[in-house]
Motif scaffolding. Structure first.
Motif, PDB file in Angstrom:
ATOM      1  N   ALA A   1       0.840  -1.204   0.000  1.00 18.77           N
ATOM      2  CA  ALA A   1       0.000   0.000   0.000  1.00 18.77           C
ATOM      3  C   ALA A   1       0.872   1.250   0.000  1.00 18.77           C
ATOM      4  O   ALA A   1       1.953   1.267   0.588  1.00 18.77           O
ATOM      5  N   VAL A   2       0.417   2.304  -0.681  1.00 22.47           N
ATOM      6  CA  VAL A   2       1.129   3.583  -0.708  1.00 22.47           C
ATOM      7  C   VAL A   2       0.604   4.440   0.436  1.00 22.47           C
ATOM      8  O   VAL A   2      -0.589   4.752   0.506  1.00 22.47           O
ATOM      9  N   LEU A   3       1.504   4.833   1.346  1.00 22.65           N
ATOM     10  CA  LEU A   3       1.128   5.565   2.548  1.00 22.65           C
ATOM     11  C   LEU A   3       1.899   6.877   2.625  1.00 22.65           C
ATOM     12  O   LEU A   3       2.893   7.074   1.912  1.00 22.65           O
ATOM     13  N   ALA A   4       1.456   7.751   3.510  1.00 20.34           N
ATOM     14  CA  ALA A   4       2.215   8.967   3.783  1.00 20.34           C
ATOM     15  C   ALA A   4       3.532   8.584   4.450  1.00 20.34           C
ATOM     16  O   ALA A   4       3.595   7.641   5.251  1.00 20.34           O
ATOM     17  N   ALA A   5       4.599   9.300   4.117  1.00 21.99           N
ATOM     18  CA  ALA A   5       5.937   8.948   4.610  1.00 21.99           C
ATOM     19  C   ALA A   5       6.022   8.995   6.133  1.00 21.99           C
ATOM     20  O   ALA A   5       6.786   8.238   6.745  1.00 21.99           O
TER      21      ALA A   5
END
Length: 424
Positions: free
Chosen positions: A229-233
């Motif tokens: 999943a692409v998440l906030a850093a």
């Protein structure tokens, strides 16, 4: 935030951190990262039936392989026969419970557990949501620790070593074990990580509008190392799988170097101390790794001597040097895409070959269990075998703690938007 449906089309490469927009894939094709060529997602024909069939067949073959005799040996009228379950029993009886534990875990328990998890997850068996997520996390973490096929290679090497002493034969369970090795590898191959997590839980919404061809770090995003999943850093816990992560693995180089130094310190005594003791007609002969290679070479078994030399001497040594080189390259500053591509290839080789150094440990396990001929001849494991196994395990951990994205962070990015699409 972007919608969940929109988030399904975007992925950060787990190896180089490049943001890529995934295309619509036809069954039987896969998409690869346009920068480092890592496979991002695969779309299999019949994604449920294939892994289910392979996993069921693998478990059935594993049961058969444990029910019947595995291999046998005949020397001067004396015969010896072992089953797979007999191997750890012998090591425990010789006070080598640690080697027996490694054998049970890596050769039987981990591959069997992975097959069971694949069956439960692929077929969406009704289980508590937390349990399903934990099982999926375990599956991909344990994948590298299944060594059934490496043990099979060790058995074949053992055959060549023992042919000089007597006749060697295979038992009823040998063919089922070979089939088990093939089936479990195919079951793993037919399960796509991204597809499986999509069946378990929906992908979380994107934290911002992504831009293809740029790294996630530059856009303030990170990839979940477990479910992709692409998440906030700055978000440390993934809302889908619950894994804790960061934009880059924390203290990656320090952990890698600490494990590497420890493995080097163990590697020296592992090569100097005997790994095997052969007792023949009342006399004991101790063998180190190099002594075993020299003996095989002197007897004319050149291919087997080369296999043992490469797997037990060259691979660990080169792997340690390669990991050290990777750490040094990731630490230095300055742009250089060509260097990053080269270092990525080195990292892939290190990741692939690391497990195969265990072949010598499995050879000792087979020999010590099979060669039990009373006063005529017996083979026992020695302390060097355990030290060498620890070296292999530590170097595997060192490769796992290294963050390959560090080698790409200094690359000057340009337009790399379209992933490569290939048929399988």
């Amino acid at each position: 935030m972007c919608s969940n449906h929109h988030a399904e089309r975007w992925m950060l490469c787990p190896q180089c951190d490049l943001m890529t927009q995934l295309p619509e894939l036809k069954p039987g094709s896969k998409a690869s990262c346009p920068r480092c060529e890592t496979t991002l997602v695969s779309r299999w024909v019949e994604p449920r039936k294939r892994p289910t069939g392979y996993a069921l067949a693998a478990l059935f073959m594993l049961v058969l392989a444990n029910l019947f005799p595995f291999i046998n040996m005949n020397v001067s009228g004396l015969s010896s026969e072992i089953s797979l379950l007999r191997i750890p029993e012998v090591m425990v009886s010789e006070d080598y419970s640690s080697l027996a534990t490694l054998f049970i875990l890596f050769v039987q328990a981990v591959p069997a557990l992975c097959m069971i998890i694949i069956l439960l997850l692929v077929n969406s068996v009704r289980l508590p949501e937390t349990l399903r997520r934990n099982m999926a996390r375990m599956l991909f973490q344990m994948k590298s620790w299944g060594m059934a096929e490496i043990f099979l290679a060790g058995v074949l090497v053992s055959f060549v070593k023992l042919m000089a002493y007597g006749s060697i034969g295979v038992g009823t369970s040998f063919i089922p074990w070979c089939l088990f090795c093939i089936m479990q590898l195919r079951a793993f191959q037919c399960v796509d990580r991204r597809w499986l997590w999509g069946e378990i839980a929906p992908v979380p919404a994107l934290p911002a509008a992504p831009e293809a061809g740029l790294s996630g770090l530059r856009q303030g995003m990170r990839s979940c190392p477990c479910c992709t999943a692409v998440l906030a850093a700055d978000r440390s816990v993934c809302p889908r799988c619950g894994s804790v992560g960061h934009a880059r693995r924390r203290h990656s180089l320090q952990w890698t170097m600490a494990l590497l130094v420890t493995s080097v310190l163990l590697y020296i005594p592992a090569n100097l101390m005997p790994i095997m003791i052969t007792e023949a007609l009342g006399s004991k002969i101790t063998s180190t790794i190099m002594a075993g290679v020299a003996l095989l070479w002197g007897e004319g078994s050149y291919p087997v001597a080369m296999v043992i030399f490469i797997a037990s001497i060259m691979v660990p040594s080169l792997k340690m040097m390669a990991i050290c080189w990777l750490c040094w390259d990731a630490h230095r500053q300055g742009p250089g895409r060509h260097d990053s591509e080269k270092m990525h290839k080195i990292y892939e080789v290190v990741e692939f070959v690391g497990r195969w150094s265990m072949i010598d440990v499995f050879v000792i396990a087979v020999l010590s269990a099979l060669v039990r001929m009373g006063r005529l001849m017996n083979i026992y494991p020695a302390p060097g075998a355990l030290l060498f196994a620890m070296v292999v395990i530590l170097t595997m951990f060192a490769a796992m703690t290294f963050d390959p994205r560090l080698t790409w962070d200094r690359v000057r990015e340009k337009s790399l938007e379209e992933p490569a699409i290939e048929g399988k």
